[in-house]
Motif scaffolding. Structure first.
Motif, PDB file in Angstrom:
ATOM      1  N   ASP A   1       0.808  -1.226   0.000  1.00 33.61           N
ATOM      2  CA  ASP A   1       0.000   0.000   0.000  1.00 33.61           C
ATOM      3  C   ASP A   1       0.837   1.270   0.000  1.00 33.61           C
ATOM      4  N   ALA A   2       2.166   1.141   0.085  1.00 30.28           N
ATOM      5  CA  ALA A   2       3.035   2.318   0.023  1.00 30.28           C
ATOM      6  C   ALA A   2       4.476   1.862  -0.166  1.00 30.28           C
ATOM      7  N   VAL A   3       5.260   2.688  -0.849  1.00 30.21           N
ATOM      8  CA  VAL A   3       6.680   2.443  -1.058  1.00 30.21           C
ATOM      9  C   VAL A   3       7.426   3.732  -0.736  1.00 30.21           C
ATOM     10  N   VAL A   4       8.439   3.635   0.132  1.00 27.29           N
ATOM     11  CA  VAL A   4       9.243   4.802   0.466  1.00 27.29           C
ATOM     12  C   VAL A   4      10.255   5.036  -0.651  1.00 27.29           C
ATOM     13  N   LEU A   5      10.259   6.269  -1.165  1.00 24.31           N
ATOM     14  CA  LEU A   5      11.120   6.593  -2.297  1.00 24.31           C
ATOM     15  C   LEU A   5      11.714   7.974  -2.084  1.00 24.31           C
ATOM     16  N   GLU A   6      12.997   7.997  -1.669  1.00 22.56           N
ATOM     17  CA  GLU A   6      13.732   9.255  -1.473  1.00 22.56           C
ATOM     18  C   GLU A   6      12.959  10.221  -0.583  1.00 22.56           C
ATOM     19  N   GLY A   7      12.531   9.746   0.578  1.00 23.20           N
ATOM     20  CA  GLY A   7      11.851  10.598   1.533  1.00 23.20           C
ATOM     21  C   GLY A   7      10.397  10.869   1.219  1.00 23.20           C
ATOM     22  N   GLN A   8       9.855  10.231   0.184  1.00 26.35           N
ATOM     23  CA  GLN A   8       8.462  10.389  -0.188  1.00 26.35           C
ATOM     24  C   GLN A   8       7.778   9.030  -0.171  1.00 26.35           C
ATOM     25  N   LEU A   9       6.466   9.077  -0.149  1.00 26.67           N
ATOM     26  CA  LEU A   9       5.688   7.847  -0.230  1.00 26.67           C
ATOM     27  C   LEU A   9       5.069   7.719  -1.610  1.00 26.67           C
ATOM     28  N   LEU A  10       5.281   6.567  -2.230  1.00 29.63           N
ATOM     29  CA  LEU A  10       4.647   6.247  -3.495  1.00 29.63           C
ATOM     30  C   LEU A  10       3.469   5.341  -3.164  1.00 29.63           C
ATOM     31  N   VAL A  11       2.256   5.834  -3.397  1.00 22.65           N
ATOM     32  CA  VAL A  11       1.054   5.149  -2.912  1.00 22.65           C
ATOM     33  C   VAL A  11       0.230   4.638  -4.085  1.00 22.65           C
ATOM     34  N   PRO A  12       0.034   3.312  -4.204  1.00 20.35           N
ATOM     35  CA  PRO A  12      -0.835   2.783  -5.263  1.00 20.35           C
ATOM     36  C   PRO A  12      -2.299   2.892  -4.853  1.00 20.35           C
ATOM     37  N   SER A  13      -3.135   3.233  -5.802  1.00 21.18           N
ATOM     38  CA  SER A  13      -4.567   3.315  -5.536  1.00 21.18           C
ATOM     39  C   SER A  13      -5.333   2.614  -6.659  1.00 21.18           C
ATOM     40  N   PRO A  14      -5.998   1.472  -6.350  1.00 22.48           N
ATOM     41  CA  PRO A  14      -6.053   0.814  -5.036  1.00 22.48           C
ATOM     42  C   PRO A  14      -4.727   0.149  -4.698  1.00 22.48           C
TER      43      PRO A  14
END
Length: 351
Positions: free
Chosen positions: A258-271
């Protein structure tokens, strides 16, 4: 309640907006926490503990975990530790839930040295890791467990569960491997599990500590994974495993990302991205998962490692395609970029 209250804390199950938790997760967590408290109690009282660690009636009554009615809001459950013996003494440690919180924080922080300081005995420490790996969230689970005591708290998620399992799978300064095979039999007298290797068809004896064998639910119809120190033949196939630290059935239930940490940001898939692992059909030593539409493909020997590979793969395809300029992408790559941008959102404030 008859007896003497020793300690108290609050468990919160964080599982989304509906603040609900399955009965299986609830029961498994409480069982695991109770065993963790018994382990800390045995350590605090300097009880002699055999390898199978079957807490006797005295230890069970000395440290009994009691649940109170859940609180409103997030699924919060007050818990208390009681000495329910007929004649409780006043010298019993009264901070075992606090010690459990410190152990949990060491795992959450990935601080293996802190765990060793709190549990110097290697057997008790590995038994604790086994309990944590069993009841903490697994890769793909979206719920979290928060434990609070006297104003201090720690939150445990799937990353914490992966840490506990990885420490258990890879003891300090030991070369190990994980082998998948069909379970043939369990020999409790010899503390041995026998599996059939799918490539060589050879029976492999796997010698484990008694508590590892006791944890296994025998099932002749599912493959199992065994992690331990290995002996190989001339073709680099395993012929024997010793000092086995983990024996478990292969978990092929869906993984949720439901989330991937990427260089201090969250990459969030929906759904949320849901992928179902499968064993590689030829050797059955590797777990596979893929999503062709998003350009994802990963392989790893264990479920935890597969999850990490998938997270790394998502980060790779995002940087290689979603962030790339349109003019240098091929038509197929441009289609992949469009799919990624439609499926994922960047949350810059979520880390």
């Amino acid at each position: 309640m008859h007896g003497r209250q020793l300690d108290e804390a609050t468990l919160r199950f964080l599982s989304g907006e509906d603040s609900s938790i399955s009965s299986e997760v609830l029961a498994q967590t409480l069982r695991g926490l109770q065993t963790a408290v018994w382990l800390l109690g045995a350590q605090a009282l300097e009880h002699s503990v055999n390898e199978r660690f079957k807490p006797g009636q005295e230890l069970r009554q000395h440290y009994e975990l009691v649940c109170r009615a859940p609180e409103s809001g997030s699924y919060a459950m007050p818990i208390e530790l009681w000495d329910i013996r007929q004649q409780p003494d006043l010298t019993s440690p009264t901070d075992l839930l606090g010690r459990a919180l410190e152990v949990a924080r060491a795992v959450s922080d990935g601080d293996r040295e802190a765990l060793r300081e709190r549990m110097p005995d290697s057997f008790l420490r590995n038994r604790m890791l086994r309990e944590l790996a069993r009841f903490l969230p697994r890769p793909g689970d979206t719920w979290k467990l928060d434990m609070e005591r006297s104003g201090a708290s720690v939150t445990l998620d799937a990353r914490s569960g992966r840490t506990a399992e990885s420490w258990l799978r890879v003891p300090e300064e030991t070369a190990t491997m994980t082998v998948t095979g069909d379970l043939v039999r369990v020999d409790f007298e010899e503390n041995k599990v026998v599996i059939r290797h799918p490539v060589t068809n050879r029976l492999i004896d796997c010698y484990a500590r008694p508590d590892v064998i006791d944890d296994l639910v025998e099932n002749h119809y599912e493959p199992v994974q065994v992690t331990g120190v290995f002996t190989l033949d001339e073709n680099d196939y395993p012929i024997k495993l010793t000092d086995v630290s983990v024996v478990e059935t292969v978990d092929l239930s869906p993984l949720t990302i439901d989330a991937v940490v990427l260089e201090g940001q969250l990459l969030v898939p929906s759904p949320p991205l849901v992928l179902t692992p499968a064993l590689e059909p030829e050797t059955k030593q590797v777990l596979l998962a893929s999503d062709e539409g998003l350009g994802l493909s990963a392989a790893a020997p264990t479920r935890n490692q597969l999850y990490e590979e998938l997270v790394d793969e998502i980060a790779f395809v995002w940087e290689a395609y979603a962030l790339e300029a349109d003019e240098i992408l091929s038509p197929a790559a441009a289609v992949l970029k469009k799919r990624l941008l439609e499926r994922f959102q960047v949350n810059r404030d979520g880390v």
